[in-house]
Scaffold this motif. Sequence first.
Motif, PDB file in Angstrom:
ATOM      1  N   LEU A   1     -26.273  14.419 -10.905  1.00  0.00           N
ATOM      2  CA  LEU A   1     -27.394  15.119 -11.494  1.00  0.00           C
ATOM      3  C   LEU A   1     -27.778  14.637 -12.817  1.00  0.00           C
ATOM      4  O   LEU A   1     -27.084  14.462 -13.881  1.00  0.00           O
ATOM      5  N   PHE A   2     -29.327  14.565 -12.945  1.00  0.00           N
ATOM      6  CA  PHE A   2     -29.890  14.029 -14.215  1.00  0.00           C
ATOM      7  C   PHE A   2     -30.996  15.198 -14.645  1.00  0.00           C
ATOM      8  O   PHE A   2     -31.927  15.687 -13.524  1.00  0.00           O
ATOM      9  N   LEU A   3     -30.928  15.665 -15.819  1.00  0.00           N
ATOM     10  CA  LEU A   3     -31.883  16.722 -16.472  1.00  0.00           C
ATOM     11  C   LEU A   3     -33.043  16.256 -17.032  1.00  0.00           C
ATOM     12  O   LEU A   3     -32.960  15.065 -17.654  1.00  0.00           O
ATOM     13  N   ARG A   4     -34.102  16.927 -16.705  1.00  0.00           N
ATOM     14  CA  ARG A   4     -35.337  16.124 -17.397  1.00  0.00           C
ATOM     15  C   ARG A   4     -35.658  17.475 -18.731  1.00  0.00           C
ATOM     16  O   ARG A   4     -35.815  17.029 -19.752  1.00  0.00           O
ATOM     17  N   ASP A   5     -35.888  18.463 -18.393  1.00  0.00           N
ATOM     18  CA  ASP A   5     -35.890  19.566 -19.306  1.00  0.00           C
ATOM     19  C   ASP A   5     -36.347  21.097 -18.797  1.00  0.00           C
ATOM     20  O   ASP A   5     -36.231  20.975 -17.280  1.00  0.00           O
ATOM     21  N   ARG A   6     -36.461  21.968 -19.359  1.00  0.00           N
ATOM     22  CA  ARG A   6     -36.912  23.338 -18.874  1.00  0.00           C
ATOM     23  C   ARG A   6     -38.433  23.499 -18.587  1.00  0.00           C
ATOM     24  O   ARG A   6     -39.027  22.604 -19.114  1.00  0.00           O
ATOM     25  N   ARG A   7     -38.552  24.079 -17.269  1.00  0.00           N
ATOM     26  CA  ARG A   7     -39.806  24.270 -16.736  1.00  0.00           C
ATOM     27  C   ARG A   7     -40.760  24.668 -17.653  1.00  0.00           C
ATOM     28  O   ARG A   7     -41.955  24.423 -17.912  1.00  0.00           O
ATOM     29  N   THR A   8     -40.353  25.839 -18.631  1.00  0.00           N
ATOM     30  CA  THR A   8     -41.081  26.452 -19.351  1.00  0.00           C
ATOM     31  C   THR A   8     -41.444  25.796 -20.728  1.00  0.00           C
ATOM     32  O   THR A   8     -42.294  25.942 -21.490  1.00  0.00           O
ATOM     33  N   ASP A   9     -40.656  24.661 -20.963  1.00  0.00           N
ATOM     34  CA  ASP A   9     -40.785  23.545 -22.131  1.00  0.00           C
ATOM     35  C   ASP A   9     -41.713  22.602 -21.667  1.00  0.00           C
ATOM     36  O   ASP A   9     -42.233  21.708 -22.582  1.00  0.00           O
ATOM     37  N   LEU A  10     -42.043  22.337 -20.278  1.00  0.00           N
ATOM     38  CA  LEU A  10     -42.647  21.301 -19.887  1.00  0.00           C
ATOM     39  C   LEU A  10     -44.151  21.147 -20.558  1.00  0.00           C
ATOM     40  O   LEU A  10     -44.960  22.181 -20.697  1.00  0.00           O
ATOM     41  N   ILE A  11     -44.609  20.031 -20.943  1.00  0.00           N
ATOM     42  CA  ILE A  11     -45.940  19.810 -21.434  1.00  0.00           C
ATOM     43  C   ILE A  11     -46.765  19.074 -20.620  1.00  0.00           C
ATOM     44  O   ILE A  11     -46.190  18.030 -20.124  1.00  0.00           O
TER      45      ILE A  11
END
Length: 523
Positions: A413-423
């Motif tokens: 698993l690789f994380l990118r970011d939280r959906r709510t933080d996405l720009i």
Amino acid sequence: MGVGGFGERESVGRGEGEPVGFGAVAGVWPGRVAVVEGDGGEVTYGELAGRVHRLTRALARLGVRPGECVAAMLPNSRAFFELRLATGQAGLYFTPFSHHFTPPEVEHVLVDSGARVVVVDVGLVEVAGPALDAAGVPVERRVVWGGGAPGWVAYEELLAAEPATPPAEPRAGGVMLYTSGTTGRPKAVRRRLPAAPPGPSPYELDFMARCGVGPGPFTQLCAAPLYHAAPGLFANMALQLGHTVVLAERPRTEDWLHLVDQHAVDFLFTVPTVLHRLLRLPAEVRARYDTSSLRAVVHGAAPCPPDVKRRAIDWFGPVLYEFYAATEGGVTAVDSADWLARPGTVGLPLAEVAVRVLDEDGRPLPPGETGAVFFRPVIPFEYHQDVEKTRRAMCDGYFTAGDHGYLDADGWLFLRDRRTDLIVSGGVNVYPAEVEAVLLAHPEVADAAVVGVPDEEWGQRVGAVVRPEAGADAADGLVERLVAHCRGALAGFKVPRVIELRAEVPRSEAGKVLRREIRITGA
């Protein structure tokens, strides 16, 4: 297990045949030191077991019945362990919460949890008292730890009135923690109590092993707030595994190294912010302390910039372990060797945990494609008294904390970011954690956070707040140097269009960026 794992750095015989479970450890090694408090005071396993039994009986005498809740507002202290262990053998829920809460926040937790007994540090009675009044907690169930206070039951007097004999029919309890998310009041994560005797579950033991932590006469440093999920779990498991717990409350950066050196610490849990600050200490300061005792430096709670992690491994050795989890459950873990082979991964799923990456319609995505990360909790849970919130967070028995990421072809698993933080800028996704990692790699940056700034043409553009390192000259083109640094490492659309220098970057006690508190005025 990868290079530098638990088994490869222990002395011969350490951990082999060791008892597991607090009661078993106290029975076999009653004279082993269990807890070293912040003032240097010590309590052995035998002494702690006696106090836990007294507290268990005291809670029963106060009328707390199996399935009910005991709450606590405490700094890091021995009382945390006594309460967690006592509730854990009486079939009760234990709800520790932040000692920084305001009276309205305290009242909400007490009313929502239905806490039958509340234990408060003597230094917090003025804050907690009005909240307990509003919540209707009777005076005979208000317990003060660390001294006496008018109108409160003294903790030590409560224990002194009971015998130190174990309960006739011990029953496993559980922890019910409150998690806030991004909006609304905190909600409790509630799991059904197991119909089993007290002690660590196979899932918990596997989680610890995957983080390089095993049983034996080791020492664990507990310096993060124990009322948070991960620090509380690691601290409790330390006593289940026979460790000596060294407690600290909000240590300064250099103090972490002093405590490791002073107590020959084997294991510690921390967050990436602390690792970053430790690495920023001058080389001559770091060289003063012996950290060779460390067998596992476990980090989680927030994304760790790859540059920070590589330099931490170079310094401490291949003893860094990372996990991905939420209050709702653990998900993955990875050791140093596997991370170096796959930089950026947060690991493979824990035993009995399944992970899916889904698109916006809830359909599984193929390896390499980014979507919402869902996992199936080993122990099912619900949000206490909030059926709708529970429903929204689940999909066919799988839960999401709102994080986005991807699985590779081998299931890492690789994380990118939280959906709510996405720009989303011009229809293109920008993940703040990626930009923050680049900013934090700059030698003049002590801390950084990236947020979306409204833009009429692009929808959003990338903005950043930065806390410069001490001695950095903000007036001498620092912002321009940071922009140039980002342009050398990021695609143009990811480069911050505005950077503001601040004295502090807002973070929670768990090390998470509080993006909702960031307002960029220069946009």
